[in-house]
Enzyme design. Structure first.
Site, short mmCIF file in Angstrom:
data_model
loop_
_atom_site.label_atom_id
_atom_site.label_comp_id
_atom_site.label_asym_id
_atom_site.label_seq_id
_atom_site.Cartn_x
_atom_site.Cartn_y
_atom_site.Cartn_z
N ASN A 1 -40.79 37.16 5.94
CA ASN A 1 -39.76 37.13 4.98
C ASN A 1 -38.56 36.33 4.99
OD1 ASN A 1 -38.71 38.69 2.65
ND2 ASN A 1 -37.10 39.08 3.95
N ARG B 1 -39.77 32.94 3.76
CA ARG B 1 -39.70 32.90 2.12
C ARG B 1 -38.49 32.77 1.55
NH1 ARG B 1 -43.91 36.86 3.20
NH2 ARG B 1 -42.17 38.50 2.77
N HIS C 1 -39.70 26.33 -0.20
CA HIS C 1 -40.87 27.40 -0.01
C HIS C 1 -41.82 27.30 -1.20
CE1 HIS C 1 -42.52 31.20 -0.67
NE2 HIS C 1 -42.98 31.09 0.69
N TYR D 1 -50.30 25.66 0.21
CA TYR D 1 -50.89 26.99 0.65
C TYR D 1 -51.98 27.22 -0.21
CZ TYR D 1 -51.78 31.59 1.61
OH TYR D 1 -52.19 32.99 2.00
N SER E 1 -44.92 21.53 7.93
CA SER E 1 -43.27 21.95 7.90
C SER E 1 -42.85 21.60 9.36
CB SER E 1 -43.13 23.28 7.60
OG SER E 1 -41.60 23.57 7.71
N HIS F 1 -40.15 18.47 9.66
CA HIS F 1 -38.88 18.63 10.47
C HIS F 1 -38.52 17.82 11.66
CE1 HIS F 1 -38.68 22.32 7.83
NE2 HIS F 1 -37.19 22.16 8.13
#
Length: 617
Positions: A482, A485, A492, A500, A523, A527
Site C-alpha cells: 500500500n 501505491r 505509480h 505492469y 524502478s 533509482h
C-alpha cells in the site's frame, strides 16, 4: 398524562432532532442526485457532504446523550440487583433511597442539585462514548461520499464502470482506493484537491506544519549563534548550497534542448506514422521503421545526450539531479504519448475511418507541462488560477531547500566530519546509521512536501489542472504494498498501466508475480541510475534495499495486514532504511573527496572507497 403520551421535554427534544436528521439526510440525497444528473463539480459535492457531516455531528450529539440516559437507567438496575446479594450494600442503598425520598418534595419535583449532578454525570459518559460513535458514523458516511463521487466520475466519463464499488452497495463494500477504470479505459481524471490541502484546513494538522516551521527557525538561529561564537561575526554564507547548484546555466540550457527535442521528434514521428499507416501497402514495415526511430530517439538523444553533458561538464550534485530527473520524466512522457495514441490509430484503421486521430500540438505541449505521466487529449480544468496559491507553493519549495541545507549543515556535516577521523569498522558503521536516522527522516519529509505537494500543485494551479491526487495517505499504510501505491501516485500510475499491465498483456495474466518483479526491477534500476550519475559513483545500496528488502516486505507485509502494529513496523523500517541510505552514501562521498585517485579506472567508480580509505590530515 405526560407519562402516557411521553411528551416530556427530553422526549420532545429527541423527536425534534430525529425529524431534523431525517430531513437533512433526504436533502443531502436529493442534492447528490441532482449533482450527478447535472454533471456538477465533484469538489462542490464533497464540500456539501463535508458540511452535511458537520450537521450530522451536531444532530447526533443529543442522541448520544439520550442513549446514555437509557444505558444509565439499565446500569442503575444492574447495580441495584447486584447490591441485593450483600447486606451492607443493601442497607446503604436503602439509606440512600430514604435520603433521596426525603429530599424529594411531595409534588414529585426533583431536587435541582440532584438534577445538575445527574446531568454532569451523563454529559461525561456521553463525551466518552461520542468519539467511538462518531468514528463509526464517519466511516460509513465517508464510504457513502466516496462511492457517490465515483458514480459522478463514471457519469462524467460516459457511464463506464470504474470499479466494483457502487453507491450504497451493501455490507461487504470497502473503501475505494483509487478512481481506477478497467485497463482498457486507463486512468480517469477528476477534479479533486491534494490531501494535505484538505488536512491543513484542520487546526490540529496545521499545528504539525507550524512545528516544522518552528524547527526551521531554531536551525537558523542555531547556525547563526554557533557561527557568531566560533567566528566572532555572523556568517551569512551558503557555501554548500552554492556548490550543489553550481553550473546551473549549463543545466538549464541542457533542459531546454531536451524539452525542444521531446516536443518535436516524438510528435513528428507519430504524426508521420499515423498518416502514412492508412496509405502504406506494407503497414508492418512502416510501423517497425518508425518504432525503431522512436527507440533510437529515446535511448540516443534523451538517454545518452544528457548523460554526456553531465559527465563532460562535471556538474555538481543538485544540477545533475535537475538534468537526470527531467531526462527520466521526458522519457516517460514521450512513451505515454505514443502508447496512448497508437491504439487509437489502429482502431481507426480497423474501422476504415476517414479521419486520423492525431492530437494537436497544443494538447501535446500541455501534457509535457502537466503534472501527470498519463497522456489524455483533455483533462478536467479548474475555472481560475489562484496566483496567491501559486506564489505560496513556490515559497514553500524554496523554504524546503533552505530547510534541507540547514539539516545538512547542523546534523550531517558535523557527523561525517567526525567519522572520517576513524577507520571504517562495524562500530563506526552502526553509530553512523543511528545518528543518520533523524536527518534522513527530515530530508524524506521535506522532499515529499517540496516536490509531491508544493511543486506539483504549483504547476497544476498555473495550468488549471484539476486532478491534484499526486499522493495518498501513505503515512497510514500498514503494508509496503500500500505504501508503494500511495507514496507517489504520479509514477505509480505510469508503472501500473505501462509496465505492469502491458507485461500481463504480453505474457498473459498467469505471470502476475513475474510482472510485479519486473516492475520492481525497473524502478530499482532507474533509482540507482539516478543516484549513481548524480553522486558520480556506483554504490548499489538503494538497489539492494529496494530489490531485496523492499520486495520481501511487499510480500510479507501485504494488504492483509491491517492492525496498527504493522503501521508502526512500516514506519520503523522506513526510518531505518533512510538512515542506512544517508549513512552509506555520505560515507562514500566523503571518502572519495578525501581519498582521491590520480588515475582512476572504471573499476574504481564501482568499488567502494569508504571500505579502504585512510584519511590523511
Amino acid at each position: 398524562m405526560f407519562e402516557i403520551m411521553d411528551l416530556s421535554p427530553r422526549s420532545v427534544h429527541v423527536h425534534v432532532f430525529r425529524v431534523l436528521f431525517i430531513w437533512f439526510c433526504f436533502d443531502a440525497w436529493q442534492t447528490s442526485m441532482s449533482s450527478l444528473n447535472s454533471g456538477s463539480n465533484v469538489t462542490s459535492m464533497r464540500t456539501y457532504a463535508t458540511s452535511l457531516s458537520g450537521w450530522l455531528c451536531l444532530l447526533l450529539t443529543p442522541c448520544v446523550h439520550n442513549t446514555m440516559l437509557g444505558e444509565e437507567k439499565m446500569s442503575v438496575r444492574k447495580r441495584l440487583s447486584k447490591s441485593s446479594k450483600h447486606a451492607e450494600e443493601k442497607e446503604e442503598g436503602q439509606r440512600d433511597c430514604t435520603e433521596e425520598c426525603q429530599e424529594t418534595p411531595s409534588n414529585g419535583r426533583i431536587d435541582l442539585k440532584q438534577l445538575i449532578a445527574k446531568k454532569i454525570q451523563l454529559t461525561a459518559e456521553a463525551e466518552e462514548l461520542k468519539p467511538f460513535f462518531m468514528k463509526e458514523v464517519g466511516s460509513h458516511f465517508d464510504d457513502f461520499v466516496t462511492n457517490l463521487i465515483e458514480k459522478s466520475a463514471s457519469l462524467d466519463n460516459g457511464g463506464c464502470t470504474l470499479t466494483s464499488f457502487s453507491v450504497l452497495e451493501g455490507e461487504n463494500s470497502h473503501r475505494a482506493k483509487d478512481l481506477r477504470a478497467p485497463p482498457e479505459h486507463g486512468k480517469i481524471f477528476v477534479i479533486r484537491r491534494s490531501l494535505l490541502d484538505e488536512l491543513f484546513e484542520v487546526d490540529h494538522i496545521r499545528t504539525i506544519y507550524h512545528m516544522f516551521i518552528a524547527l526551521l527557525i531554531l536551525f537558523i538561529l542555531s547556525t547563526l549563534v554557533v557561527d557568531y561564537i566560533d567566528e566572532g561575526r555572523l556568517v551569512l554564507e551558503f557555501n554548500l548550497m552554492s556548490y550543489a547548484f553550481g553550473k546551473l546555466t549549463v543545466a538549464m540550457w541542457t533542459w531546454c534542448t531536451m524539452f525542444l527535442c521531446t516536443l518535436t521528434v516524438p510528435y513528428f514521428l507519430f504524426q508521420r506514422w499515423a498518416r502514412g499507416y492508412h496509405r502504406s501497402s506494407h503497414p508492418v514495415v512502416h510501423s517497425v521503421l518508425h518504432c525503431f526511430l522512436f527507440v533510437v530517439f529515446q535511448i540516443g538523444v534523451l538517454g545518452l545526450g544528457p548523460l554526456y553533458v553531465v559527465l563532460v561538464y562535471t556538474l555538481p550534485p543538485a544540477s545533475r539531479f535537475i538534468v537526470i530527473l527531467e531526462q527520466i520524466r521526458l522519457i516517460m512522457k514521450a512513451h505515454s504519448f505514443v502508447r496512448e495514441n497508437v491504439p487509437r490509430v489502429l482502431n481507426s484503421a480497423k474501422e476504415k475511418s476517414s479521419t486520423v486521430p492525431v492530437p494537436t500540438v497544443n494538447q501535446y505541449l500541455y501534457f509535457l507541462f502537466a503534472p501527470t505521466l498519463i497522456y489524455r487529449d483533455n483533462y478536467p480544468r479548474t475555472p481560475t488560477v489562484r496566483w496567491g496559491y501559486v506564489a505560496m507553493q513556490f515559497a514553500q519549495v524554496f523554504g524546503c531547500f533552505f530547510y534541507v541545507y540547514y539539516v545538512f549543515e547542523r546534523l550531517c556535516t558535523p557527523l561525517f566530519r567526525n567519522i572520517k577521523q576513524e577507520p571504517f569498522s562495524a562500530r563506526v558503521l552502526v553509530l553512523c546509521i543511528f545518528n543518520s536516522i533523524l536527518p534522513a527522516v527530515l530530508i524524506l519529509f521535506l522532499s515529499f512536501f517540496a516536490f509531491l505537494h508544493c511543486w506539483l500543485n504549483a504547476f497544476a494551479e498555473m495550468l488549471r489542472f484539476g486532478d491534484r491526487m499526486f499522493y495518498k495517505d501513505w503515512w497510514n499504510s500498514t503494508s509496503y504494498s500500500n505504501y508503494y501505491r500511495t507514496w507517489n501516485v504520479v509514477v505509480h500510475d505510469w508503472l501500473y498501466y505501462y509496465a505492469y499491465k502491458d507485461f500481463l498483456w504480453f505474457f498473459t495474466k498467469k505471470f502476475k508475480s513475474a510482472a510485479m518483479l519486473a516492475v520492481f526491477a525497473v524502478s530499482a534500476v532507474v533509482h540507482e541510475y539516478a543516484l549513481a550519475v548524480c553522486l558520480n559513483f556506483f554504490y548499489p545500496v538503494l538497489f539492494v534495499l529496494f530489490m531485496f528488502f523492499g520486495m520481501a516486505f511487499n510480500f510479507i507485509a501485504n494488504d492483509s495486514r491491517k492492525r496498527p502494529i504493522w503501521n508502526v513496523l512500516m514506519w520503523t523500517s522506513l526510518f531505518a532504511g533512510n538512515g542506512v541510505l544517508l549513512c552509506f552514501y555520505s560515507q562514500e562521498w566523503y571518502a572519495r573527496q578525501h581519498c582521491p585517485l590520480k588515475n582512476p579506472t572504471f573499476l574504481d567508480y564501482i568499488r567502494p572507497r569508504s571500505w579502504t580509505c585512510r584519511y590523511v590530515f
